[in-house]
Design a protein around this motif. Sequence first.
Motif: not given
Length: 299
Positions: A19, A74, A69, A27-28, A25, A72, A32
């Motif tokens: 993460p 999230d 996600l 990629w997240r 960050s 990652l 979204w």
Amino acid sequence: MAIAFYSIGILDLLSSITPDSPEASDWRAWVWDMYAPTDGGFRPSAFMSPGPARGSAHIIMTYTALLTLAILRDPFDALDRPALIAFLKRCQREDGSFSTTAGSGSEDDLRTLYCAFAICHMLDDWSGVDVQRALAFVARCRTYQGAYGQAPHAEAHGGLTYVAIASVYLAGGALSEEESRESVRWLLGNQYPSSGFSGRTSKPPDACYCFWCGAALKILGAAPLVDAPGLQAFIQACEFRYGGIAKAPGEMPDPYHTYLALAAITMYGEGDVDFDPLLNARRETAEWARRRIPGRKLY
């Protein structure tokens, strides 16, 4: 979105992403940005509709977005869970199957049903779908060989057999002893001697079916019957000298076959990475999804 899942999933299986990775960050944020909150799910990419319009949520892309996600790590704070449940409900058809987009004439088969069930499983909320009607559709897709086709009366297929079996088990069900025995026999019959699996009877082996057939056998408790050294040797022969894994020796690699081949190696190799065959993800990633997507606290 699916390409992003396979690519980031490869890094997850290789323990090459955390993460805190520099790209995580961004990629997240990209995932979204594909969120269509008014629809309740995620769309395929930024190029599906011009201008500020967000496009239609897509059930397969929603499944891959949620798992991406989760890779990652999230927190899923922006996820509108009631809207996602309502989206699934709008996608289900009268025959129990699911369309890829809500209220459309888009394709519907066992793949979309699996994605709907995987999302419900991660949400720990099945209130948006008619489970029994969906399972009846799965049963109608079963073939005389003990496998499953894309739709009722369709040809037996390794990938569709995986999604059918995984769907049943995601919903808390199981095949009968006789059904399981027939499915195991058909799946094992698709492995070539000292080699990989084919997806259909009398077709050549393909790296992706080492996952689809191998994972189905894993779910059914028949993993010890797989020729694991043969599977590993076939996948090794599919490796491309400059990176990636192809569908067959001598072919060009791609993210899809690379991810699924690595997932098969993870299940049938000797590494220390545990894999969840039901959700098609590394075990830690699957558990993160199960804890975080329903909105529960970690304590």
